[in-house]
Write a protein that holds these residues in place. Structure first.
Motif, PDB file in Angstrom:
ATOM      1  N   UNK A 121       0.924  -1.114  -0.066  1.00 12.35           N
ATOM      2  CA  UNK A 121       0.023   0.014   0.054  1.00 12.35           C
ATOM      3  C   UNK A 121       0.729   1.563   0.088  1.00 12.35           C
ATOM      4  N   UNK A 122       0.694   2.185  -1.013  1.00 12.98           N
ATOM      5  CA  UNK A 122       1.380   3.432  -1.000  1.00 12.98           C
ATOM      6  C   UNK A 122       1.281   4.218   0.027  1.00 12.98           C
ATOM      7  N   UNK A 123       0.257   4.177   0.925  1.00 14.02           N
ATOM      8  CA  UNK A 123       0.085   4.877   2.147  1.00 14.02           C
ATOM      9  C   UNK A 123       1.016   4.641   2.994  1.00 14.02           C
ATOM     10  N   UNK A 124       1.693   3.498   2.963  1.00 12.35           N
ATOM     11  CA  UNK A 124       2.708   2.972   4.146  1.00 12.35           C
ATOM     12  C   UNK A 124       4.136   3.284   3.636  1.00 12.35           C
ATOM     13  N   UNK A 125       4.350   3.837   2.464  1.00 12.75           N
ATOM     14  CA  UNK A 125       5.661   4.096   1.877  1.00 12.75           C
ATOM     15  C   UNK A 125       6.448   5.238   2.684  1.00 12.75           C
ATOM     16  N   UNK A 126       5.843   5.899   3.029  1.00 12.31           N
ATOM     17  CA  UNK A 126       6.534   7.362   3.740  1.00 12.31           C
ATOM     18  C   UNK A 126       5.832   7.421   5.279  1.00 12.31           C
ATOM     19  N   UNK A 127       6.705   7.360   6.167  1.00 11.74           N
ATOM     20  CA  UNK A 127       6.406   7.455   7.580  1.00 11.74           C
ATOM     21  C   UNK A 127       7.052   8.803   8.161  1.00 11.74           C
ATOM     22  N   UNK A 128       6.158   9.470   9.069  1.00 14.11           N
ATOM     23  CA  UNK A 128       6.652  10.640   9.691  1.00 14.11           C
ATOM     24  C   UNK A 128       6.526  10.567  11.212  1.00 14.11           C
ATOM     25  N   UNK A 129       7.443  11.301  11.996  1.00 14.41           N
ATOM     26  CA  UNK A 129       7.395  11.199  13.302  1.00 14.41           C
ATOM     27  C   UNK A 129       6.295  12.359  13.894  1.00 14.41           C
ATOM     28  N   UNK A 130       5.364  11.846  14.568  1.00 19.10           N
ATOM     29  CA  UNK A 130       4.205  12.553  14.984  1.00 19.10           C
ATOM     30  C   UNK A 130       4.211  12.955  16.520  1.00 19.10           C
ATOM     31  N   UNK A 131       5.243  12.163  17.311  1.00 22.93           N
ATOM     32  CA  UNK A 131       5.619  12.693  18.430  1.00 22.93           C
ATOM     33  C   UNK A 131       6.978  12.289  18.972  1.00 22.93           C
ATOM     34  N   UNK A 132       7.705  12.791  19.554  1.00 25.89           N
ATOM     35  CA  UNK A 132       9.003  12.139  20.120  1.00 25.89           C
ATOM     36  C   UNK A 132       9.119  12.700  21.606  1.00 25.89           C
ATOM     37  N   UNK A 133       9.843  11.599  22.552  1.00 30.01           N
ATOM     38  CA  UNK A 133       9.879  12.112  23.709  1.00 30.01           C
ATOM     39  C   UNK A 133      11.032  11.141  24.488  1.00 30.01           C
ATOM     40  N   UNK A 134      11.793  11.503  25.634  1.00 30.07           N
ATOM     41  CA  UNK A 134      12.422  10.724  26.493  1.00 30.07           C
ATOM     42  C   UNK A 134      11.549   9.794  27.025  1.00 30.07           C
ATOM     43  N   UNK A 135      10.566  10.275  27.421  1.00 31.57           N
ATOM     44  CA  UNK A 135       9.581   9.115  28.125  1.00 31.57           C
ATOM     45  C   UNK A 135       8.917   8.070  27.358  1.00 31.57           C
ATOM     46  N   UNK A 136       9.323   7.027  27.446  1.00 35.42           N
ATOM     47  CA  UNK A 136       8.591   5.837  26.570  1.00 35.42           C
ATOM     48  C   UNK A 136       7.174   5.609  27.195  1.00 35.42           C
ATOM     49  N   UNK A 137       6.574   5.747  28.095  1.00 36.41           N
ATOM     50  CA  UNK A 137       5.308   5.485  28.511  1.00 36.41           C
ATOM     51  C   UNK A 137       4.597   6.476  27.912  1.00 36.41           C
ATOM     52  N   UNK A 138       4.936   7.621  27.685  1.00 35.07           N
ATOM     53  CA  UNK A 138       4.126   8.764  27.302  1.00 35.07           C
ATOM     54  C   UNK A 138       3.886   8.560  25.681  1.00 35.07           C
ATOM     55  N   UNK A 139       4.666   7.976  24.986  1.00 32.66           N
ATOM     56  CA  UNK A 139       4.891   7.693  23.585  1.00 32.66           C
ATOM     57  C   UNK A 139       3.953   6.450  23.390  1.00 32.66           C
ATOM     58  N   UNK A 140       3.934   5.462  24.564  1.00 33.75           N
ATOM     59  CA  UNK A 140       3.068   4.023  24.310  1.00 33.75           C
ATOM     60  C   UNK A 140       1.667   4.707  24.563  1.00 33.75           C
ATOM     61  N   UNK A 141       1.454   5.626  25.382  1.00 29.61           N
ATOM     62  CA  UNK A 141       0.081   6.094  25.711  1.00 29.61           C
ATOM     63  C   UNK A 141      -0.414   6.746  24.279  1.00 29.61           C
ATOM     64  N   UNK A 142       0.060   7.302  23.653  1.00 25.41           N
ATOM     65  CA  UNK A 142      -0.217   8.112  22.391  1.00 25.41           C
ATOM     66  C   UNK A 142      -0.391   7.063  21.391  1.00 25.41           C
TER      67      UNK A 142
END
Length: 76
Positions: A2-23
């Motif tokens: 699927x061409x929708x999955x060819x290009x990925x972008x960072x939508x959120x970044x943090x030092x806290x893994x838990x915050x990323x997992x919640x999102x």
């Protein structure tokens, strides 16, 4: 593939893994495909914490960003 999955972008970044997992789970509940890339080295977390990044396909970026921003403005 699927061409929708060819290009990925960072939508959120943090030092806290838990915050990323919640999102991650918020986005998954909305049907947005996403992946977590952990750039942390557990041997050096106290010295060089590194980042954990949440990636979404480019075609979902705007929708995902709106969810991330809403979550940041209204934490549960």
């Amino acid at each position: 593939m699927n061409s929708a999955y060819n290009h990925w972008k960072i939508v959120f970044e943090a030092n806290d893994r838990l915050a990323v997992e919640i999102l991650y789970f918020h986005l998954e509940q909305e049907g947005i495909p996403c992946v977590i890339l952990n750039h942390q080295d557990s041997s050096y977390l106290n010295i060089l914490p590194g980042k954990v990044a949440l990636h979404v396909p480019e075609s979902y970026y705007d929708q995902a960003l709106a969810i991330v921003n809403a979550s940041q403005n209204n934490p549960e």
